[in-house]
Enzyme design. Sequence first.
Site, short mmCIF file in Angstrom:
data_model
loop_
_atom_site.label_atom_id
_atom_site.label_comp_id
_atom_site.label_asym_id
_atom_site.label_seq_id
_atom_site.Cartn_x
_atom_site.Cartn_y
_atom_site.Cartn_z
CG HIS A 108 -4.00 7.53 6.18
ND1 HIS A 108 -3.31 8.34 5.57
CD2 HIS A 108 -4.50 7.13 4.71
CE1 HIS A 108 -4.78 8.98 4.60
NE2 HIS A 108 -5.16 8.15 3.88
CB CYS B 95 -9.96 14.66 13.92
SG CYS B 95 -8.81 15.17 15.90
CG HIS C 134 -3.81 13.53 3.35
ND1 HIS C 134 -5.09 13.54 3.69
CD2 HIS C 134 -3.14 12.30 3.18
CE1 HIS C 134 -4.19 13.12 4.64
NE2 HIS C 134 -3.43 12.44 5.05
CD GLU D 125 -6.03 17.03 7.53
OE1 GLU D 125 -5.47 16.40 8.39
OE2 GLU D 125 -5.77 17.70 8.57
CB THR E 222 -3.98 18.62 10.97
OG1 THR E 222 -4.75 16.98 10.25
CG2 THR E 222 -5.15 19.62 11.29
CB SER F 32 0.56 7.36 8.17
OG SER F 32 0.49 8.77 9.42
CB SER F 33 1.07 13.15 6.33
OG SER F 33 0.22 13.04 5.24
CG ASN F 34 0.61 11.01 11.80
OD1 ASN F 34 1.71 10.37 13.09
ND2 ASN F 34 -0.70 10.57 11.48
S1 SF4 Z 1 -3.81 14.27 13.29
FE1 SF4 Z 1 -4.85 15.26 14.14
S2 SF4 Z 1 -6.76 15.85 13.12
FE2 SF4 Z 1 -5.79 14.33 12.70
S3 SF4 Z 1 -6.87 12.73 13.43
FE3 SF4 Z 1 -5.16 13.06 14.78
S4 SF4 Z 1 -5.45 14.03 15.90
FE4 SF4 Z 1 -7.11 14.83 14.77
#
Ligand code: SF4
Length: 403
Positions: free
Chosen positions: A87, A149, A177, A179, A247, A315-317
């Site tokens: 993302h 991943c 999402h 994932e 994740t 982007s979730s993270n």
């Molecule tokens: S955020 Fe974590 S699960 Fe997602 S691609 Fe990166 S290392 Fe892999």
Amino acid sequence: MTSEATYFQKGFKLKAVVGPILAANYHSQVVEQLKAFGYAARAGDVRLRLAREFGFCYGVDRAVEYAYETRQQFPDKRLFLSGEIIHNPDVNGRMEAMGIIMLPDGRDPVLRYAEVQAEDVVIMPAFGVTVGEMQHLREKGCVLVDTTCGSVLNVWKNVHIYAREGFTSVIHGKHYHEETKATASQALTHPGGHYLCVRDRAEAQLVCDFILGRIGSAALRERFREAMSPGFDPDQHLQRIGLANQTTMLMSESMEIQELLRSAMRERWGEAELKDRFRAFDTICSATQDRQDAVGKMLEAGGLDVMVVIGGYNSSNTQALARLCSDRLPTYHISGPEGLQGEAIRYRPAGGHGEERRDGWLPGGPVSVGLTAGASTPNNVVGEVVEKLLALRGLGTDQLQQG
Ligand code: SF4
């Protein structure tokens, strides 16, 4: 062609060829300089603090590299990507510039992959694709480059165990999402397998309310109609549950949700039955956790006036990092340097939707700016943000010094 010859999961051993191209596209001298300064630098009256873990994670690094390798390996074939590889608009733009066609999102694999022919190549992203999509693509007979991943595969492994042993997967994630859709689909590969996706603490509380008899199954089904498996019956399928995560969610929230549901199950069924009715597995990946921990340490150290979090709006993270910071100080989640426009900033409010604009966001006089970037943000984008930020004060990166 046999299926062995059309399915690739480990790249094409072309690292030596694509390495220089990747460096040219994503390397940043400014970022290297900031690291060399111990992640703390100043220029004029601007202090910069960079989180010690930020940007590309191992999974994204690998997925992007495999996409570049795929282009080299199949220079004459049509290349498709199942949606965005990650993302980040900068990275996705570069993929398109290499002639890789990005397929739109869509639930129906037949429609989504209608254009793909047997002689084409399809790259699957780091967050994976659903079981249905994978099956459909295999039947087409095209070449598949799977960059899912390892940390996502680990979540799938747990979901399979839950489903096999009669536990419904309760997934802390966004049901729309990619994932989470892919993870949820794994539960359905076992007879009687089910899933329910809970987005946040409030939704987890609703599930607890149902478990404890405070709300009925109709209310629950209505609320989660987009986020549960077909035929999901709360009365039957919430008797034994196993937790998993997308994740990239906020680690602290995942832990809270786990505790909420554990307590509800304990209260409903009693301590003695808990082990047969509740399972939990921390499936937040280590890269996500490291980035959240690093920003937490930076906030703990204090002294910051404002935080800039860089990453794609979807982007979730990156969203999770922005949420962490916004609890403590003014935070601006920007997608890249284009978010800085003179005195104004264009940003996505933490926990909100859409984009907002604010004038005069950077306090006048001496200022300390914290910086971090999501796991899908390349260093070149971080470096360009630093350059633009300093330029707001008439400063250049050549004026950066340790401190
Ligand atoms: S955020 Fe974590 S699960 Fe997602 S691609 Fe990166 S290392 Fe892999």
